[in-house]
Write a protein that holds these residues in place. Structure first.
Motif, PDB file in Angstrom:
ATOM      1  N   ILE A 103       0.838  -1.207   0.000  1.00  9.65           N
ATOM      2  CA  ILE A 103       0.000   0.000   0.000  1.00  9.65           C
ATOM      3  C   ILE A 103       0.867   1.248   0.000  1.00  9.65           C
ATOM      4  N   LEU A 104       1.886   1.282   0.850  1.00  5.14           N
ATOM      5  CA  LEU A 104       2.766   2.447   0.903  1.00  5.14           C
ATOM      6  C   LEU A 104       3.512   2.638  -0.406  1.00  5.14           C
ATOM      7  N   SER A 105       4.006   1.551  -0.992  1.00  7.22           N
ATOM      8  CA  SER A 105       4.735   1.656  -2.262  1.00  7.22           C
ATOM      9  C   SER A 105       3.830   2.145  -3.375  1.00  7.22           C
ATOM     10  N   LEU A 106       2.604   1.597  -3.449  1.00 12.53           N
ATOM     11  CA  LEU A 106       1.669   2.038  -4.479  1.00 12.53           C
ATOM     12  C   LEU A 106       1.292   3.507  -4.305  1.00 12.53           C
ATOM     13  N   ALA A 107       1.074   3.935  -3.067  1.00 13.05           N
ATOM     14  CA  ALA A 107       0.699   5.329  -2.824  1.00 13.05           C
ATOM     15  C   ALA A 107       1.806   6.287  -3.217  1.00 13.05           C
ATOM     16  N   VAL A 108       3.044   5.955  -2.854  1.00  9.85           N
ATOM     17  CA  VAL A 108       4.174   6.833  -3.202  1.00  9.85           C
ATOM     18  C   VAL A 108       4.352   6.917  -4.711  1.00  9.85           C
ATOM     19  N   LEU A 109       4.317   5.784  -5.402  1.00 11.47           N
ATOM     20  CA  LEU A 109       4.495   5.791  -6.851  1.00 11.47           C
ATOM     21  C   LEU A 109       3.332   6.465  -7.563  1.00 11.47           C
ATOM     22  N   PHE A 110       2.121   6.271  -7.052  1.00 10.55           N
ATOM     23  CA  PHE A 110       0.956   6.904  -7.673  1.00 10.55           C
ATOM     24  C   PHE A 110       1.017   8.429  -7.556  1.00 10.55           C
ATOM     25  N   LEU A 111       1.326   8.917  -6.355  1.00  5.37           N
ATOM     26  CA  LEU A 111       1.442  10.365  -6.163  1.00  5.37           C
ATOM     27  C   LEU A 111       2.595  10.943  -6.957  1.00  5.37           C
ATOM     28  N   TRP A 112       3.703  10.239  -6.997  1.00  4.56           N
ATOM     29  CA  TRP A 112       4.863  10.723  -7.747  1.00  4.56           C
ATOM     30  C   TRP A 112       4.539  10.829  -9.239  1.00  4.56           C
ATOM     31  N   ASN A 114       1.619  11.289 -10.639  1.00  3.85           N
ATOM     32  CA  ASN A 114       0.659  12.362 -10.905  1.00  3.85           C
ATOM     33  C   ASN A 114       1.241  13.748 -10.656  1.00  3.85           C
ATOM     34  N   LEU A 115       2.125  13.889  -9.685  1.00  7.02           N
ATOM     35  CA  LEU A 115       2.731  15.195  -9.398  1.00  7.02           C
ATOM     36  C   LEU A 115       3.891  15.530 -10.307  1.00  7.02           C
ATOM     37  N   LEU A 119       5.042  19.403 -11.459  1.00  8.56           N
ATOM     38  CA  LEU A 119       6.300  19.939 -10.924  1.00  8.56           C
ATOM     39  C   LEU A 119       7.451  19.835 -11.913  1.00  8.56           C
ATOM     40  N   ASN A 120       7.146  19.495 -13.156  1.00  7.34           N
ATOM     41  CA  ASN A 120       8.173  19.357 -14.198  1.00  7.34           C
ATOM     42  C   ASN A 120       9.283  18.377 -13.775  1.00  7.34           C
ATOM     43  N   MET A 121       8.858  17.286 -13.236  1.00  9.05           N
ATOM     44  CA  MET A 121       9.797  16.243 -12.810  1.00  9.05           C
ATOM     45  C   MET A 121       9.629  15.014 -13.695  1.00  9.05           C
ATOM     46  N   ALA A 122      10.672  14.238 -13.751  1.00  7.78           N
ATOM     47  CA  ALA A 122      10.600  13.005 -14.533  1.00  7.78           C
ATOM     48  C   ALA A 122       9.760  11.981 -13.788  1.00  7.78           C
TER      49      ALA A 122
END
Length: 248
Positions: A103-112, A114-115, A119-122
């Motif tokens: 759950i934590l891994s999916l949440a971090v990757l999902f937010l990353w 989408n953001l 934020l002009n990030m890769a």
């Protein structure tokens, strides 16, 4: 360096300490060559004639058990300790831990993902993981061979052909059952893992001393077993049918 050390009266711990102080000039091959020469000139535990690094299988696993790379070995030891504390002391369950981790891994990757556009990030590049089939085949073959060997040993002991093996097996199983009543299965696995990471390393540092005391202990153990065999085991009556099978 190796030849000069072996020719002199230098203990293994002295050589290993010098090798650790000068890691740039002392490679694993130097240490293995030194150990081979020492094993050829001295009587080692269990009659082995190969270096401890080779006996443990060589490669990265042996390096970890012998602490050739202290950072990797320390990281493995710390990781195993953290896992044991989570499951044994805190009472964390394995299935719960796996679900929370996913759950934590999916949440971090999902937010990353989408953001990243805002934020002009890769975006995160997830590595393509492909598990090799050969690894699972090898593990399955090894497990199958070990189970078959254990089954053959059990059948051989249970057949009544060798009373000594039967008594030895009963004694070993009884000792394991007593130890198992003191600790949980997870704690036993953790203790076995800790022994794998500490006993070989300590033995390699104090090899000469351990071999000397172990040799004396084995001689004394054989003497005591011979006395027990003469006074007790040989006096146990064996049926004629079993004695006939044993002679065959």
């Amino acid at each position: 360096m190796v030849d000069s050390v072996v020719d002199g009266d230098v203990t293994d711990s002295d050589f290993l300490s010098k090798a650790n102080e000068n890691e740039s000039s002392s490679s694993d091959s130097d240490i293995d060559r030194y150990a081979s020469l020492r094993c050829a000139t001295k009587k080692r535990l269990f009659g082995r004639d190969m270096p401890l690094h080779v006996v443990l299988g060589g490669g990265q696993p042996a390096d970890i058990m012998l602490w050739r790379n202290k950072q990797i070995s320390g990281g493995v030891f710390a990781g195993a300790t953290v896992m044991w504390l989570l499951f044994e002391w805190i009472g964390y369950h394995l299935l719960t831990f796996l679900c929370h981790f996913l759950i934590l891994s999916l949440a971090v990757l999902f937010l990353w993902s989408n953001l990243a556009s805002f934020l002009n990030m890769a975006p995160p590049e997830l590595p393509k993981v492909v598990l090799p089939e050969q690894v699972f085949v090898t593990v399955a073959l090894v497990a199958t061979n070990e189970l078959n060997r254990a089954s053959r040993t059990f059948q051989n002991v249970a057949s009544g052909k060798d009373l000594k093996k039967f008594l030895s097996m009963v004694a070993v199983l009884w000792i394991v059952s007593v130890i198992g009543s003191w600790f949980s299965l997870l704690t036993l696995l953790y203790l076995a893992f800790v022994m794998l990471l500490t006993v070989p390393m300590l033995y390699e540092k104090h090899e000469d001393t351990v071999d000397a005391y172990a040799g004396k202990g084995l001689v004394e153990l054989k003497k005591q077993y011979a006395i027990l065999d003469e006074k007790l085991i040989r006096k146990i009556p064996i049926p004629n049918s079993l004695r006939h099978k044993k002679q065959q």
